[in-house]
Write an enzyme that holds these catalytic residues in place. Structure first.
Site, short mmCIF file in Angstrom:
data_model
loop_
_atom_site.label_atom_id
_atom_site.label_comp_id
_atom_site.label_asym_id
_atom_site.label_seq_id
_atom_site.Cartn_x
_atom_site.Cartn_y
_atom_site.Cartn_z
CG ASN A 238 -16.34 -16.16 -1.54
OD1 ASN A 238 -14.93 -15.47 -1.67
ND2 ASN A 238 -16.54 -15.27 -3.31
CD1 TRP A 239 -18.31 -12.39 3.72
CD2 TRP A 239 -16.59 -12.32 5.56
NE1 TRP A 239 -18.80 -12.89 4.52
CE2 TRP A 239 -17.10 -12.69 5.78
CE3 TRP A 239 -15.27 -12.08 6.02
CZ2 TRP A 239 -17.49 -12.55 6.73
CZ3 TRP A 239 -15.16 -12.39 8.06
CH2 TRP A 239 -15.82 -11.90 8.49
CE LYS A 240 -17.45 -13.01 -4.68
NZ LYS A 240 -18.21 -12.43 -6.03
CG HIS B 244 -15.47 -17.92 -6.79
ND1 HIS B 244 -15.59 -16.89 -8.23
CD2 HIS B 244 -16.82 -17.71 -6.33
CE1 HIS B 244 -16.18 -16.25 -7.40
NE2 HIS B 244 -16.82 -16.41 -6.83
CD GLU C 219 -15.01 -13.34 -8.40
OE1 GLU C 219 -13.88 -13.79 -7.22
OE2 GLU C 219 -16.38 -13.00 -8.53
CD GLU D 244 -20.64 -18.71 -7.60
OE1 GLU D 244 -21.57 -17.92 -6.17
OE2 GLU D 244 -19.35 -18.02 -7.25
N GLY E 144 -21.50 -10.99 -9.33
CA GLY E 144 -21.51 -9.09 -9.32
C GLY E 144 -22.10 -8.90 -9.75
CB SER F 290 -27.22 -11.19 -8.13
OG SER F 290 -25.49 -10.31 -8.82
N GLY G 192 -21.86 -13.67 -2.53
CA GLY G 192 -20.79 -12.73 -2.55
C GLY G 192 -21.26 -10.90 -2.07
N GLY G 193 -21.33 -9.97 -3.05
CA GLY G 193 -21.60 -8.89 -2.23
C GLY G 193 -22.28 -9.12 -0.72
#
Ligand code: PGA
Length: 250
Positions: free
Chosen positions: A9-11, A94, A96, A166, A172, A211, A232-233
């Site tokens: 997930n590149w956000k 998600h 966010e 999640e 993150g 993470s 993610g990251g």
């Protein structure tokens, strides 16, 4: 057997050129992966990503969609538009989106039905906040998110579903749930799916997210109910994302 699925997930990262460069680096690194590989760029980079991934084993997903197929909804992007670009997957709900954009179990449900209507495979995100965990409400929250989010979904359709567990406090933050904690909640999600869909629950893939790193993926994947990861990251770097995808090659 459930085939593992690792999705990046590149956000809100990567322009078209950056997306193309990342996929170009990634392609040879994941070419022989046993796991299914998905990357989810922002809307603006989907076309470039599909193009760069063409002919590879990398599928492309969107990070969200709107629940109507067309109409006067300024700024929104619909299922048919995502199909048109070559998306196969779509992330829904998600944390966010829930936290910053007011999404609820009801909007997740409408988006889920829109995804199926448009032959997009949904990755539905669930997970508790730190306050909910500390209050001992984790299972109750996750059960509600699953039951409300999937309302109206039939068991024939549920087979294609991917759920991502999640925990919000692990996203993150560098804090991963322990593999045992993740397994406990994910097994509970599978049990809930069993109450809804019977034997089909054994075929539904459930990812862990929060993470995930090359260093912790093997332990997570060793758990019996964890079928992959939503990353993610670490998905923004080709080498670390590939190390997660190839977790079983040492
Ligand atoms: P993270 O994000 O890997 O950066 O924690 C996971 C996610 O939000 O899907």
């Amino acid at each position: 057997m459930r085939r593992p699925i690792v999705a990046g997930n590149w956000k809100m990262h990567n322009t078209t050129v950056e997306a193309r460069d990342l996929v170009t680096l990634l392609r040879p690194l994941v070419g022989t992966a046993r796991a299914e590989v998905v990357v989810c760029p922002p809307f603006t980079a989907i076309a470039a990503t599909v193009n760069a991934a063409s002919g590879s084993n990398i599928s492309v997903g969107a990070q969200d969609l709107f629940w109507e197929d067309k109409g006067a909804y300024t700024g929104e992007v619909s299922g048919p538009m995502l199909r048109d670009l070559g998306c196969r997957y779509v992330i829904i709900g998600h944390s966010e989106r829930r936290q910053y954009f007011g999404e609820t179990d009801a909007t997740v449900n409408k988006k889920l039905l829109a995804a199926y209507r448009n032959k997009l495979l949904p990755i539905v995100c669930v997970g508790e906040t730190l306050a909910e965990r500390e209050a001992g409400h984790t299972l109750e929250v996750v059960s509600r998110q699953v039951r409300e989010g999937l309302k109206g979904l039939e068991s024939g359709q549920a087979r294609d579903l991917v759920v991502a567990y999640e925990p919000v406090w692990a996203i993150g933050t560098g804090k991963t749930a322990t593999a045992a904690d993740a397994q406990e909640v994910i097994a509970f999600i599978r049990k809930t799916l069993g109450e809804m869909y019977g034997e089909t629950a054994a075929a539904i893939r459930i990812q862990y997210g929060g993470s995930v790193r090359p260093e912790n993926i093997a332990e997570l994947m060793a758990q019996p109910d964890i079928d992959g990861a939503l990353v993610g990251g670490a998905s923004l770097d080709a080498v670390s994302f590939a190390a997660i995808v190839n977790y079983d090659e040492k």
